[in-house]
Write an enzyme that holds these catalytic residues in place. Sequence first.
Site, PDB file in Angstrom:
ATOM      1  N   GLN A 102       0.718  -1.083  -0.028  1.00  0.00           N
ATOM      2  CA  GLN A 102       0.025  -0.132   0.038  1.00  0.00           C
ATOM      3  C   GLN A 102       0.917   1.223  -0.062  1.00  0.00           C
ATOM      4  O   GLN A 102       1.744   1.536   1.028  1.00  0.00           O
ATOM      5  CB  GLN A 102      -1.016   0.005   1.192  1.00  0.00           C
ATOM      6  N   TYR A 183      -5.823  10.708   4.280  1.00  0.00           N
ATOM      7  CA  TYR A 183      -4.362  11.295   4.181  1.00  0.00           C
ATOM      8  C   TYR A 183      -4.368  11.909   3.041  1.00  0.00           C
ATOM      9  O   TYR A 183      -5.424  12.670   2.404  1.00  0.00           O
ATOM     10  CB  TYR A 183      -3.789   9.902   4.076  1.00  0.00           C
TER      11      TYR A 183
END
Length: 365
Positions: A102, A183
């Site tokens: 990721q 994020y």
Amino acid sequence: MSTLFDPLRIGDIAVSSRVVMAPLTRNRAGPGQVPTDLMATYYAQRADPATGAGLIVSEATQVCAEGQGYLDTPGIHNAAQVAGWRRVTDAVHARGGRIVVQLWHVGRISHVSLQPGGQAPVSSTSRPATTKTFTAEGFVPCSPPRALATEEIPGVIDHYRRAAALAIEAGFDGVEVHGANGYLIDQFLRDSINDRRDAYGGGIPQRARLLLEVMAAVAGEIGGGRTGLRLSPVTPSNDAGPDSDPQALFTHVVDALAPLKLAFLHLIEGQTGGPRDIAPFHYAALRARFAGAWIVNNGYTREMALDAVASGRADAVAFGKAFIANPDLGRRLREGAALNPLDTARLYGGGAAGYTDYPALAAAV
């Protein structure tokens, strides 16, 4: 009718079952944010196709030094980190598993003590997030960010592209871009955070531009068939206020991604780690517009997961905390066996305790 335990092709990646290990931050990287041998053991424990995950999504991994927001999280932007990850992927593949990394940039969810030269974190905005992050001093408030200048954004996009190339060099089967949970990419997507007046702010096409350019760069580097994306349309995690029209925003995103022929989308339904019904959202309408594998996540029980795949609402189901405490979760789900309790005191940081010492089913009976 497919079952949770049937094989699946996720783009170019053939997996043994539809049980996916979700990305889980554990804060156990070594100096220089380099993956360790202990991390290799942890992932290998969960990689056996007969007992563990059909696909592992690694913990969130920063694409550049500026992308770090928590203590001892791994990176994938230099040679030492690539070598560390190669030990992990070799261990996973030796067990017959499949793993994608990721790719992560935290944006404003950071602290100056974690940033190169003690600089301010970067974001779509200069407004700070009213939340905390994990540093050498423990959990502390996030530092005020600075808004990225327009001319800096191509460099950020190239960090993702280069990290994807390094991921393949490190032996990963593919990548998942982290576009969720408040994020950096989510900070650009949501009009509750993004207050820019340039080509990356304003209407939906402008706010989605960073995500779409990142995905085009990554897929262009390693192929759409090895590229996935994680989204969380309505989660409030990390001070991510709700977008004014999330259905329209994410419909635009999914439609605009179609030419890339991505391997998968990984959807967090509801609040990450919390209520699934926190806000209305029509996930099925998005799924109908996406041709790749559809992976669902958030609070799925065995019964919910079995039904999601059998009914066709999902191609695979990702499990998070259950995989922390149960390295053989795939077997336990198949057999309907009880799960180990989670040691919540040792989730973040530390050593083997609460990390690689959870018993497998054979040892527990």
